[in-house]
Design an enzyme around this catalytic site. Structure first.
Site, short mmCIF file in Angstrom:
data_model
loop_
_atom_site.label_atom_id
_atom_site.label_comp_id
_atom_site.label_asym_id
_atom_site.label_seq_id
_atom_site.Cartn_x
_atom_site.Cartn_y
_atom_site.Cartn_z
N TYR A 141 10.35 29.23 -51.11
CA TYR A 141 11.05 30.03 -52.12
C TYR A 141 10.51 29.77 -53.52
O TYR A 141 10.56 30.65 -54.37
CB TYR A 141 12.55 29.71 -52.11
CG TYR A 141 13.34 30.44 -51.06
CD1 TYR A 141 13.11 30.22 -49.72
CD2 TYR A 141 14.34 31.34 -51.43
CE1 TYR A 141 13.86 30.87 -48.76
CE2 TYR A 141 15.09 32.00 -50.47
CZ TYR A 141 14.85 31.76 -49.14
OH TYR A 141 15.59 32.41 -48.19
N LYS A 189 9.02 21.40 -38.64
CA LYS A 189 7.97 21.95 -37.77
C LYS A 189 6.80 20.97 -37.86
O LYS A 189 5.67 21.34 -38.22
CB LYS A 189 7.62 23.37 -38.23
CG LYS A 189 6.68 24.13 -37.32
CD LYS A 189 7.29 24.56 -35.99
CE LYS A 189 6.22 25.17 -35.10
NZ LYS A 189 6.71 25.49 -33.73
N ASP A 221 11.93 25.91 -34.04
CA ASP A 221 11.99 26.94 -32.99
C ASP A 221 12.94 26.50 -31.86
O ASP A 221 13.79 27.28 -31.41
CB ASP A 221 10.59 27.27 -32.45
CG ASP A 221 9.75 26.05 -32.07
OD1 ASP A 221 10.16 24.91 -32.39
OD2 ASP A 221 8.69 26.25 -31.46
N ASP A 245 17.88 29.05 -44.32
CA ASP A 245 18.28 30.45 -44.53
C ASP A 245 18.41 31.13 -43.18
O ASP A 245 19.41 31.81 -42.91
CB ASP A 245 17.22 31.15 -45.40
CG ASP A 245 17.56 32.60 -45.66
OD1 ASP A 245 18.73 32.87 -46.01
OD2 ASP A 245 16.67 33.46 -45.51
N ASP A 249 22.21 32.06 -40.93
CA ASP A 249 22.59 33.41 -40.48
C ASP A 249 22.78 33.39 -38.96
O ASP A 249 23.72 33.98 -38.43
CB ASP A 249 21.50 34.44 -40.82
CG ASP A 249 21.79 35.20 -42.11
OD1 ASP A 249 22.37 34.59 -43.04
OD2 ASP A 249 21.45 36.40 -42.21
C1 IPM Z 1 21.16 33.40 -48.72
C2 IPM Z 1 20.45 34.68 -49.05
C3 IPM Z 1 19.50 34.44 -50.22
C4 IPM Z 1 18.48 33.41 -49.77
C5 IPM Z 1 18.82 35.70 -50.78
C6 IPM Z 1 19.80 36.76 -51.18
C7 IPM Z 1 17.91 35.35 -51.94
O1 IPM Z 1 19.81 35.18 -47.94
O2 IPM Z 1 21.82 32.85 -49.62
O3 IPM Z 1 21.09 32.94 -47.58
O4 IPM Z 1 17.48 33.78 -49.12
O5 IPM Z 1 18.68 32.24 -50.06
MG MG Z 2 20.27 34.11 -46.16
#
Ligand code: IPM
Ligand code: MG
Length: 363
Positions: A141, A189, A221, A245, A249
């Site tokens: 990032y 990794k 993975d 990240d 999710d």
């Molecule tokens: C998160 C989001 C952010 C990230 C984006 C919106 C920049 O996906 O907070 O998980 O990638 O960190």
């Molecule tokens: Mg995210």
């Protein structure tokens, strides 16, 4: 206790869900006698449109002089063609960097009532309780060089960490594991990437300070699979920025909905609080958004910036109670064979307020 909270609601469903989170916090403050002072500023797409930049100087200054920043979400389809540094997301990355919090805590807790909402079998998810600690200021990032060189048809980003950047976030993860189930899984990794080898070496060094915490290492993975197969086996999971990240999710699948997940970013000058979900432009403004992730994020504000553990726990207990009573938002109705009542964003917020009021008044 007096807390100055800057609300940066952002885009899409951000304003709807943060409204509910703020209303719950105000309810708690009124009953418990703490003073919460709120201010609001623009960030993300709404700031690009009105101020010409995703993070206006005024927003940043207000953030730096607050005790906590509560963010909704940023992003919108109309910005998709912009370069990464001009997009709404850039505003979020800039404020993260400026506030300096490097440890992003993302609890993924499987409420029993929502087990049927997960596409995984209830016996797999019930009881799962993972705390992700995602490094937030390093890796791909922020690493340089980064460029899309259109002339040569090449693009590159850099995954970079220093030993100290890994050690400081690892230390926070180990401390959190000490007061939980004393298990830490570090994700990397290291079979391919040098930066992951450094990551692993630094984590092992820090582990010597925490002999009571069991440390294991997983490749990212394999971890993506383990989280789905046996989520209950994990306690604290430490990851670099991009892996975290992705895995957080994924972990929404365990909790039943991405709309349930809160987060707190600590370790810097000012803590930053944001639900894990995005701006969900497809459902924005329709009252369909689940405010519980934002409301649980509000609880984290009280816990980590206010030291108000009882009040934070009361909000969390209220969310649980509301789910126990059968109330759902539209994202929480998979497997809803009983036809449980489906509430709008504001109705769900009102239920939580009513419940937290009862809890705190009777306490
Ligand atoms: C998160 C989001 C952010 C990230 C984006 C919106 C920049 O996906 O907070 O998980 O990638 O960190
Ligand atoms: Mg995210």
């Amino acid at each position: 206790m007096h807390l100055k909270i800057l609300v940066t609601a952002g885009d899409g469903i951000g304003p709807e869900v943060t409204n509910e989170a703020v209303a719950v916090l105000k309810e708690v403050a009124a009953i418990s006698g703490h003073t919460l002072e709120f201010d609001a500023k623009r960030i993300g797409g709404v700031a690009i449109v009105q101020d010409g930049t995703p993070l206006p100087a005024e927003t940043l200054a207000a953030a730096l002089s607050s005790d906590a920043v509560l963010l909704g979400a940023v992003g919108g389809n109309e910005f998709n063609s912009l370069a990464p540094d001009k997009r709404p997301e850039a505003g979020l990355l800039q404020i993260r960097a400026a506030l300096g919090g490097f440890a992003n805590l993302r609890p993924a807790f499987a409420f029993k009532e929502l087990a049927v909402n997960s596409p995984l079998r209830p016996e797999i998810v019930e009881g799962a309780d993972i705390l992700f600690v995602r490094e937030l200021l390093g890796g791909l990032y922020f690493g340089k060089p980064r460029e899309w060189n259109k002339a040569s048809g090449e693009a590159w980003n850099t995954m970079r960490y220093t030993r100290d950047e890994v050690a400081r976030v690892a230390r926070i993860a180990f401390k959190l594991a000490q007061v939980r189930r004393k298990k830490l899984t570090s994700v990397d990794k290291a079979n391919v990437l040098e930066v992951s080898q450094l990551w692993r070496a630094a984590v092992i060094e820090v582990a010597a300070e925490f002999p009571d915490v069991a440390l294991e290492h997983q490749y990212v993975d394999a971890m993506a699979m383990h989280i789905m197969n046996r989520p209950r086996d994990f306690d604290v999971v430490l990851t670099e920025n991009l892996f975290g990240d992705i895995l957080t999710d994924e972990s929404a699948v365990i909790t039943g909905s991405l709309g349930m997940l809160p987060s707190a970013t600590i370790g810097g000058k000012v803590n930053l609080y944001e639900p894990v979900h995005g701006s969900a432009p497809d459902i924005a403004g329709k009252g369909l958004a689940n405010p519980l992730g934002a409301i649980l994020t509000g609880a984290l504000v009280l816990r980590h910036s206010g030291g108000l553990e009882a009040e934070a726990a009361a909000i969390e207990a209220s969310v649980r109670k509301v789910l126990e009573k059968g109330f759902r938002t539209p994202d929480l109705v998979r497997g809803n064979a009983q036809g449980l009542p489906v509430l709008s964003t504001t109705e769900m917020g009102a239920k939580v307020r009513e419940t937290v009021r009862k809890l705190l008044v009777s306490a």
